[in-house]
Design a protein around this motif. Sequence first.
Motif, PDB file in Angstrom:
ATOM      1  N   ILE A 359       0.762  -1.266   0.040  1.00 15.74           N
ATOM      2  CA  ILE A 359       0.042  -0.075   0.176  1.00 15.74           C
ATOM      3  C   ILE A 359       0.785   1.236   0.026  1.00 15.74           C
ATOM      4  O   ILE A 359       0.226   2.084   0.092  1.00 15.74           O
ATOM      5  CB  ILE A 359      -0.790   0.002   1.363  1.00 15.74           C
ATOM      6  N   GLY A 360       2.152   1.055   0.207  1.00 11.56           N
ATOM      7  CA  GLY A 360       3.223   2.399   0.257  1.00 11.56           C
ATOM      8  C   GLY A 360       3.458   2.978  -1.189  1.00 11.56           C
ATOM      9  O   GLY A 360       3.942   4.005  -1.328  1.00 11.56           O
ATOM     10  N   GLY A 361       3.265   1.973  -2.160  1.00 20.39           N
ATOM     11  CA  GLY A 361       3.942   2.518  -3.631  1.00 20.39           C
ATOM     12  C   GLY A 361       2.868   3.182  -4.261  1.00 20.39           C
ATOM     13  O   GLY A 361       1.713   3.835  -3.609  1.00 20.39           O
ATOM     14  N   ARG A 362       2.906   3.459  -5.570  1.00 18.39           N
ATOM     15  CA  ARG A 362       1.999   4.266  -6.605  1.00 18.39           C
ATOM     16  C   ARG A 362       0.698   3.601  -6.521  1.00 18.39           C
ATOM     17  O   ARG A 362      -0.204   4.182  -6.967  1.00 18.39           O
ATOM     18  CB  ARG A 362       2.904   4.486  -7.679  1.00 18.39           C
ATOM     19  N   GLY A 385       1.625   0.071  17.166  1.00 21.04           N
ATOM     20  CA  GLY A 385       2.438   1.171  16.070  1.00 21.04           C
ATOM     21  C   GLY A 385       2.288   0.580  14.817  1.00 21.04           C
ATOM     22  O   GLY A 385       2.042   1.524  13.814  1.00 21.04           O
ATOM     23  N   GLU A 386       2.607  -0.505  14.770  1.00 23.63           N
ATOM     24  CA  GLU A 386       2.630  -0.798  13.097  1.00 23.63           C
ATOM     25  C   GLU A 386       1.421  -0.817  12.685  1.00 23.63           C
ATOM     26  O   GLU A 386       1.124  -0.554  11.490  1.00 23.63           O
ATOM     27  CB  GLU A 386       3.365  -2.633  13.046  1.00 23.63           C
ATOM     28  N   ALA A 387      -0.016  -1.102  13.467  1.00 26.76           N
ATOM     29  CA  ALA A 387      -1.144  -0.965  12.824  1.00 26.76           C
ATOM     30  C   ALA A 387      -1.431   0.260  12.440  1.00 26.76           C
ATOM     31  O   ALA A 387      -2.220   0.727  11.479  1.00 26.76           O
ATOM     32  CB  ALA A 387      -2.267  -1.692  13.848  1.00 26.76           C
ATOM     33  N   GLU A 388      -1.177   1.378  13.286  1.00 30.58           N
ATOM     34  CA  GLU A 388      -1.520   2.938  13.134  1.00 30.58           C
ATOM     35  C   GLU A 388      -0.766   3.136  11.716  1.00 30.58           C
ATOM     36  O   GLU A 388      -1.126   3.691  10.955  1.00 30.58           O
ATOM     37  CB  GLU A 388      -0.795   3.635  14.190  1.00 30.58           C
ATOM     38  N   LYS A 389       0.639   2.697  11.452  1.00 28.46           N
ATOM     39  CA  LYS A 389       1.316   2.924  10.301  1.00 28.46           C
ATOM     40  C   LYS A 389       0.629   2.523   9.089  1.00 28.46           C
ATOM     41  O   LYS A 389       0.341   3.171   8.112  1.00 28.46           O
ATOM     42  CB  LYS A 389       2.666   2.294  10.397  1.00 28.46           C
ATOM     43  N   LEU A 390       0.072   1.360   9.065  1.00 30.88           N
ATOM     44  CA  LEU A 390      -0.706   0.667   8.063  1.00 30.88           C
ATOM     45  C   LEU A 390      -2.007   1.515   7.599  1.00 30.88           C
ATOM     46  O   LEU A 390      -2.433   1.865   6.569  1.00 30.88           O
ATOM     47  CB  LEU A 390      -1.038  -0.879   8.142  1.00 30.88           C
ATOM     48  N   ALA A 394      -3.247   3.593   4.344  1.00 33.03           N
ATOM     49  CA  ALA A 394      -4.319   3.269   3.727  1.00 33.03           C
ATOM     50  C   ALA A 394      -5.146   4.659   3.518  1.00 33.03           C
ATOM     51  O   ALA A 394      -5.840   4.603   2.314  1.00 33.03           O
ATOM     52  CB  ALA A 394      -5.129   1.951   4.497  1.00 33.03           C
ATOM     53  N   ARG A 395      -5.217   5.378   4.508  1.00 33.40           N
ATOM     54  CA  ARG A 395      -6.121   6.462   4.453  1.00 33.40           C
ATOM     55  C   ARG A 395      -5.661   7.440   3.042  1.00 33.40           C
ATOM     56  O   ARG A 395      -6.127   8.236   2.444  1.00 33.40           O
ATOM     57  CB  ARG A 395      -5.958   7.370   5.736  1.00 33.40           C
ATOM     58  N   LEU A 399      -8.668   4.632   1.673  1.00 36.57           N
ATOM     59  CA  LEU A 399      -9.200   3.493   2.137  1.00 36.57           C
ATOM     60  C   LEU A 399      -9.682   3.827   3.677  1.00 36.57           C
ATOM     61  O   LEU A 399      -8.840   4.315   4.393  1.00 36.57           O
ATOM     62  CB  LEU A 399      -8.352   1.916   2.070  1.00 36.57           C
ATOM     63  N   LYS A 400     -10.687   3.376   4.030  1.00 35.85           N
ATOM     64  CA  LYS A 400     -11.171   3.585   5.432  1.00 35.85           C
ATOM     65  C   LYS A 400     -11.164   2.279   6.338  1.00 35.85           C
ATOM     66  O   LYS A 400     -11.929   1.619   6.387  1.00 35.85           O
ATOM     67  CB  LYS A 400     -12.831   4.033   5.420  1.00 35.85           C
ATOM     68  N   ILE A 401      -9.789   2.242   6.912  1.00 34.26           N
ATOM     69  CA  ILE A 401      -9.706   1.211   7.832  1.00 34.26           C
ATOM     70  C   ILE A 401      -9.445   1.892   9.093  1.00 34.26           C
ATOM     71  O   ILE A 401      -8.861   2.573   9.714  1.00 34.26           O
ATOM     72  CB  ILE A 401      -8.312   0.482   7.474  1.00 34.26           C
ATOM     73  N   ASP A 402     -10.746   1.254  10.000  1.00 39.54           N
ATOM     74  CA  ASP A 402     -10.661   1.759  11.543  1.00 39.54           C
ATOM     75  C   ASP A 402      -9.876   1.155  12.381  1.00 39.54           C
ATOM     76  O   ASP A 402      -9.646  -0.234  12.175  1.00 39.54           O
ATOM     77  CB  ASP A 402     -11.956   1.589  11.985  1.00 39.54           C
ATOM     78  N   LEU A 403      -9.019   1.706  13.132  1.00 39.85           N
ATOM     79  CA  LEU A 403      -8.125   1.099  14.214  1.00 39.85           C
ATOM     80  C   LEU A 403      -8.851   1.087  15.456  1.00 39.85           C
ATOM     81  O   LEU A 403      -8.996   2.074  16.227  1.00 39.85           O
ATOM     82  CB  LEU A 403      -6.873   1.965  14.228  1.00 39.85           C
TER      83      LEU A 403
END
Length: 406
Positions: A359-362, A385-390, A394-395, A399-403
């Motif tokens: 998800i970090g590329g183009r 912390g890793e979950a927050e990074k993803l 995503a945002r 993408l609407k991923i709720d943490l």
Amino acid sequence: MKQFYRDYKSGNLVYYSLEKPRSSSNTKNMSAANHLRRIFNAKPSINAATSTVFRRGSYETPEGLRSVVDNFKDLCECKQFRRTANMYSATVRRLVKAQAFPMIEEILEHQKKYDDISSEGFVIRLISLYGKARMFDHARALFDEMPSFNTPRSAKSLTALLNAAITAKRYDTVPELFRKLHSQQSIKVDTPVYNVVVNAYCKMGSTDSALSMLREMEELGLEPNLFTFNTLLHGFYQQHGFAEGEKIWSMMQARGNVSPDVVSYMLKMKAVIGDGGVTEAVKVVDEMRGNGVEPDVRFFSLLIESFCRDGKVEEAKYWYHEMVRCGCVAGPATYGALVPFLCKKGDFDLAFKLCKDAIGGRSLLIGEGALKRVVEALVAEGRVGEAEKLVGLARKKNLKIDLTTP
């Protein structure tokens, strides 16, 4: 040469024209600038029409669809636009999605007013588009009209018509039409025509009839090619299992002038997996590499996804790294299968790294559902912390991923 580019702000396709470069880069740049100015100043209607036709929102209302069709027909007045086959395909594809079949007929029938209709290649494009829209009766009518346009009919247009029947899933029509047109129209058939008939029989489940077409080709002095055998391999492996498919493989090898490609080996590997499990499929990789054929991303993906389904994490990881080593880039299906599987098996380090890459590329290379499962697994493991990074990455991709933390 007239072309299109996509404006990075609006996302719309813009029509422009460039001359062939002359002697220097400066001359090229000046020529491009002059022509762009002339297009923008002299043909605003062309630009506006192009923008409307290729703006996705235009296909969401009856009014928008009407505007798309009217503007597409205006664009067709430009000969250079009529040569852009991909623009025709994109428009028909979106009209199919909108279920606007009468409008597809309207824009394709509109093409008969142009001199291009006397070109077999132009008519082949229209026949193919009718096939993609699953409007085979229209494709057949257009083929029948070709003499009235003084358009020659050859094996190429017959192949296009038969392919349109297959695209429209009218498989049983293909053999009947082949025999009728071959005899009545005196069209000299070739290998591609027979390949379509072989394909139709395989899709109908009539593999014996498909095999009889191979013998008929040989009696006529036509050479079956790799497409012929790959079609037969697909039919026999899928319908009769590995052993029967291997008989076709032996026939192909016996000819000496047809060598299997990566598609051939993919078909074999699928049959091996279905017959004896994914572990046996590794032997197919050794066989193909021994014959000088390297796996591609599709091959690797199939292997990785199969190991994931079989619960073999180390093997899945090995073939992922092998894919990377060979310079192949994983796609959404591979990431969607591998990343959640790694979480399930407890390899959160690699799961996080792959998910971040996806998800970090183009381009977005993982689906929202798979990403959500990874985020939930990381949170459950206390790796917030890793979950927050993803979630942050995503945002950026909308993408609407709720943490949700415990």
